[in-house]
Write a protein that holds these residues in place. Structure first.
Motif, PDB file in Angstrom:
ATOM      1  N   GLN A  42       0.833  -1.204   0.000  1.00  0.00           N
ATOM      2  CA  GLN A  42       0.000   0.000   0.000  1.00  0.00           C
ATOM      3  C   GLN A  42       0.874   1.262   0.000  1.00  0.00           C
ATOM      4  O   GLN A  42       0.589   2.228  -0.715  1.00  0.00           O
ATOM      5  CB  GLN A  42      -0.919  -0.006   1.216  1.00  0.00           C
ATOM      6  N   ALA A  43       1.945   1.208   0.825  1.00  0.00           N
ATOM      7  CA  ALA A  43       2.835   2.372   0.892  1.00  0.00           C
ATOM      8  C   ALA A  43       3.507   2.620  -0.448  1.00  0.00           C
ATOM      9  O   ALA A  43       3.672   3.759  -0.890  1.00  0.00           O
ATOM     10  CB  ALA A  43       3.891   2.152   1.986  1.00  0.00           C
ATOM     11  N   LYS A  44       3.890   1.516  -1.114  1.00  0.00           N
ATOM     12  CA  LYS A  44       4.523   1.638  -2.422  1.00  0.00           C
ATOM     13  C   LYS A  44       3.563   2.243  -3.435  1.00  0.00           C
ATOM     14  O   LYS A  44       3.934   3.094  -4.251  1.00  0.00           O
ATOM     15  CB  LYS A  44       4.982   0.261  -2.881  1.00  0.00           C
ATOM     16  N   THR A  45       2.290   1.779  -3.346  1.00  0.00           N
ATOM     17  CA  THR A  45       1.266   2.315  -4.255  1.00  0.00           C
ATOM     18  C   THR A  45       1.047   3.806  -4.012  1.00  0.00           C
ATOM     19  O   THR A  45       0.931   4.598  -4.952  1.00  0.00           O
ATOM     20  CB  THR A  45      -0.053   1.560  -4.061  1.00  0.00           C
ATOM     21  N   VAL A  46       0.991   4.186  -2.715  1.00  0.00           N
ATOM     22  CA  VAL A  46       0.808   5.600  -2.368  1.00  0.00           C
ATOM     23  C   VAL A  46       1.965   6.431  -2.887  1.00  0.00           C
ATOM     24  O   VAL A  46       1.780   7.530  -3.437  1.00  0.00           O
ATOM     25  CB  VAL A  46       0.670   5.760  -0.849  1.00  0.00           C
ATOM     26  N   ARG A  47       3.194   5.897  -2.715  1.00  0.00           N
ATOM     27  CA  ARG A  47       4.365   6.634  -3.200  1.00  0.00           C
ATOM     28  C   ARG A  47       4.315   6.826  -4.708  1.00  0.00           C
ATOM     29  O   ARG A  47       4.684   7.878  -5.236  1.00  0.00           O
ATOM     30  CB  ARG A  47       5.648   5.912  -2.798  1.00  0.00           C
ATOM     31  N   LYS A  48       3.849   5.792  -5.413  1.00  0.00           N
ATOM     32  CA  LYS A  48       3.730   5.899  -6.864  1.00  0.00           C
ATOM     33  C   LYS A  48       2.718   6.979  -7.252  1.00  0.00           C
ATOM     34  O   LYS A  48       2.951   7.783  -8.154  1.00  0.00           O
ATOM     35  CB  LYS A  48       3.296   4.552  -7.452  1.00  0.00           C
ATOM     36  N   ILE A  49       1.568   6.951  -6.519  1.00  0.00           N
ATOM     37  CA  ILE A  49       0.525   7.943  -6.811  1.00  0.00           C
ATOM     38  C   ILE A  49       1.041   9.353  -6.562  1.00  0.00           C
ATOM     39  O   ILE A  49       0.830  10.269  -7.373  1.00  0.00           O
ATOM     40  CB  ILE A  49      -0.729   7.663  -5.969  1.00  0.00           C
ATOM     41  N   VAL A  50       1.728   9.533  -5.404  1.00  0.00           N
ATOM     42  CA  VAL A  50       2.281  10.850  -5.063  1.00  0.00           C
ATOM     43  C   VAL A  50       3.302  11.285  -6.097  1.00  0.00           C
ATOM     44  O   VAL A  50       3.327  12.436  -6.556  1.00  0.00           O
ATOM     45  CB  VAL A  50       2.908  10.829  -3.658  1.00  0.00           C
ATOM     46  N   PHE A  51       4.178  10.321  -6.470  1.00  0.00           N
ATOM     47  CA  PHE A  51       5.217  10.641  -7.447  1.00  0.00           C
ATOM     48  C   PHE A  51       4.610  11.043  -8.792  1.00  0.00           C
ATOM     49  O   PHE A  51       5.012  12.035  -9.404  1.00  0.00           O
ATOM     50  CB  PHE A  51       6.129   9.423  -7.631  1.00  0.00           C
ATOM     51  N   ILE A  52       3.619  10.249  -9.219  1.00  0.00           N
ATOM     52  CA  ILE A  52       2.975  10.544 -10.497  1.00  0.00           C
ATOM     53  C   ILE A  52       2.253  11.892 -10.438  1.00  0.00           C
ATOM     54  O   ILE A  52       2.324  12.694 -11.374  1.00  0.00           O
ATOM     55  CB  ILE A  52       1.983   9.419 -10.876  1.00  0.00           C
ATOM     56  N   SER A  53       1.562  12.146  -9.302  1.00  0.00           N
ATOM     57  CA  SER A  53       0.834  13.409  -9.149  1.00  0.00           C
ATOM     58  C   SER A  53       1.787  14.600  -9.170  1.00  0.00           C
ATOM     59  O   SER A  53       1.536  15.607  -9.845  1.00  0.00           O
ATOM     60  CB  SER A  53       0.029  13.406  -7.843  1.00  0.00           C
ATOM     61  N   LEU A  54       2.892  14.470  -8.402  1.00  0.00           N
ATOM     62  CA  LEU A  54       3.872  15.559  -8.361  1.00  0.00           C
ATOM     63  C   LEU A  54       4.515  15.757  -9.732  1.00  0.00           C
ATOM     64  O   LEU A  54       4.741  16.896 -10.172  1.00  0.00           O
ATOM     65  CB  LEU A  54       4.947  15.271  -7.311  1.00  0.00           C
ATOM     66  N   SER A  55       4.818  14.656 -10.393  1.00  0.00           N
ATOM     67  CA  SER A  55       5.423  14.752 -11.730  1.00  0.00           C
ATOM     68  C   SER A  55       4.481  15.459 -12.687  1.00  0.00           C
ATOM     69  O   SER A  55       4.890  16.339 -13.454  1.00  0.00           O
ATOM     70  CB  SER A  55       5.765  13.356 -12.251  1.00  0.00           C
ATOM     71  N   ALA A  56       3.205  15.057 -12.622  1.00  0.00           N
ATOM     72  CA  ALA A  56       2.216  15.695 -13.490  1.00  0.00           C
ATOM     73  C   ALA A  56       2.090  17.174 -13.174  1.00  0.00           C
ATOM     74  O   ALA A  56       1.986  18.020 -14.073  1.00  0.00           O
ATOM     75  CB  ALA A  56       0.867  14.998 -13.337  1.00  0.00           C
ATOM     76  N   PHE A  57       2.098  17.480 -11.862  1.00  0.00           N
ATOM     77  CA  PHE A  57       1.983  18.877 -11.440  1.00  0.00           C
ATOM     78  C   PHE A  57       3.149  19.696 -11.969  1.00  0.00           C
ATOM     79  O   PHE A  57       2.965  20.784 -12.531  1.00  0.00           O
ATOM     80  CB  PHE A  57       1.929  18.956  -9.912  1.00  0.00           C
ATOM     81  N   PHE A  58       4.376  19.161 -11.802  1.00  0.00           N
ATOM     82  CA  PHE A  58       5.553  19.910 -12.253  1.00  0.00           C
ATOM     83  C   PHE A  58       5.586  20.024 -13.771  1.00  0.00           C
ATOM     84  O   PHE A  58       6.044  21.030 -14.318  1.00  0.00           O
ATOM     85  CB  PHE A  58       6.834  19.246 -11.748  1.00  0.00           C
TER      86      PHE A  58
END
Length: 381
Positions: free
Chosen positions: A19-35
């Motif tokens: 779950q933590a790995k999935t959350v990190r992926k989501i956060v990473f993807i969201s931040l990447s998309a944001f940037f």
């Protein structure tokens, strides 16, 4: 611990790790998309800005355009003229660009510009052009003047009678048209208690005109244009204030009539804010003089009885509107005053301001120096 419990604990750990790995992926993807979005906006904005500064016509020849820049034209107005004439792509970007490069010194005159010129070339042409209009006449409007005094000067300047000037600038249809045109003007100036809608809005400065006796509307609009420019440049502190621009001009006009020195402007503004916050009457003499329509050397108890919403000895809060012209510094002081505990001030005849926190100390200062104003009044008789 039994093997069964160990397996369950391991399963829970694995599940949480997944779950933590999935959350990190989501956060990473969201931040990447944001940037990516932010970067795209920055690149797009920069590209648009750069293109806006390029020539309107990329060809070598372009098209010659005759552009007339009147006397007293602000940078914002010049930008709009250039856009209207098709010489630049965007007036707003031109204005920001000149501010960024700290460009100034644009000369009035008639210029032959070309649509193949970029923004820097146009700027240099407007600064160094050979054509320069010489003003036929100049009028100076000092700080702290009432509209009644200004119209006396304008009467001599334009050749119109003072009554005709007041009839023109106080006309409700004309004022309403100005409200629709200028951002700084609101329906507040149409309050029935206000003596003259444009009181305080005509910026004090030196104005030059091509004609010996310019049209009164041209003169009024020049002064309004200058105040609008100040309004635009001071949006930060105006929006941060608890008061409207109209109210800030009103405070600034009182400051203008009370203070001679820069520091006093900011401290007196602080005192006025304190009194307003405390719900106290402002009790400032210049508002009484304005209510009576005359200059008063020393306010008497009889003067304080004048029945007027401008009389701050009888009414709490601010008067209905400004009582004089206002320099930019007085407006800034009204919007961003010195923080102080003073509630009282007394202006000596020599310009010194005596501040006090307590009323008794204020009375002592007033009684000690009141004779200065009496002597000044006697000397003028």
């Amino acid at each position: 611990m039994s093997k069964e419990k160990k397996y369950k604990a391991n399963d829970v750990y694995q599940e949480r790790a997944s779950q933590a790995k999935t959350v990190r992926k989501i956060v990473f993807i969201s931040l990447s998309a944001f940037f990516v979005v932010v970067l795209a906006v920055i690149i797009g904005g920069y590209t648009y800005f750069v293109n806006a500064l390029k020539p309107v016509d990329a060809s070598d020849d372009g098209q010659d355009v005759e552009v007339h820049i009147p006397v007293n034209t602000s940078t914002s107005q010049i930008a709009q003229i250039l856009e209207d004439e098709g010489v630049i792509r965007n007036a707003t970007f031109f204005r920001y660009y000149t501010r960024y490069k700290n460009e100034s010194g644009f000369q009035a005159g008639t210029y032959s510009l070309n649509t193949s010129m970029d923004t820097d070339e146009i700027i240099e042409e407007l600064k160094d052009g050979l054509v320069m209009a010489e003003a036929a006449t100049t009028i100076v409007i000092p700080e702290g003047l009432t509209l009644n005094t200004i119209t006396e000067r304008l009467s001599e300047f334009t050749g119109d009678s003072q009554d005709d000037i007041f009839s023109f600038i106080d006309d409700e249809a004309f004022v309403q048209s100005l409200i629709e045109e200028y951002d700084m003007l609101t329906e507040e100036i149409l309050d029935e208690d206000i003596h003259h809608p444009l009181e305080g809005y005509l910026f004090p400065a030196s104005y030059q005109f091509d004609e010996e006796q310019p049209d009164i509307e041209a003169v009024v609009r020049s002064m309004l244009d200058q105040m609008q420019l100040v309004y635009n440049e001071r949006q930060g502190i105006i929006n941060a204030s608890d008061y409207t621009f109209h109210e800030l001009l009103t405070i600034g006009s009182i400051v203008e009539r009370e203070a001679r020195e820069r520091e006093d402007r900011f401290t007196i503004a602080g005192v006025l804010h304190n009194r307003l916050n405390e719900g106290m009457m402002l009790q400032v003499d210049p508002t009484v003089a304005y209510a009576q329509g005359e200059h008063i050397y020393m306010t008497t108890y009889d003067d304080l009885e004048v029945d007027s919403p401008y009389n701050t000895y009888q009414h709490t809060g601010l008067p209905p509107g400004p009582i004089s012209t206002v320099r930019e510094e007085a407006l800034v002081a009204a919007a961003d005053p010195n923080e102080t505990n003073y509630l009282y001030f007394y202006a000596r005849y020599n310009g010194e301001i005596i501040y006090n926190e307590e009323y008794d100390a204020h009375l002592e200062a007033r009684d000690a120096y009141r004779h200065e104003w009496q002597e000044a009044a006697e000397d003028t008789e």
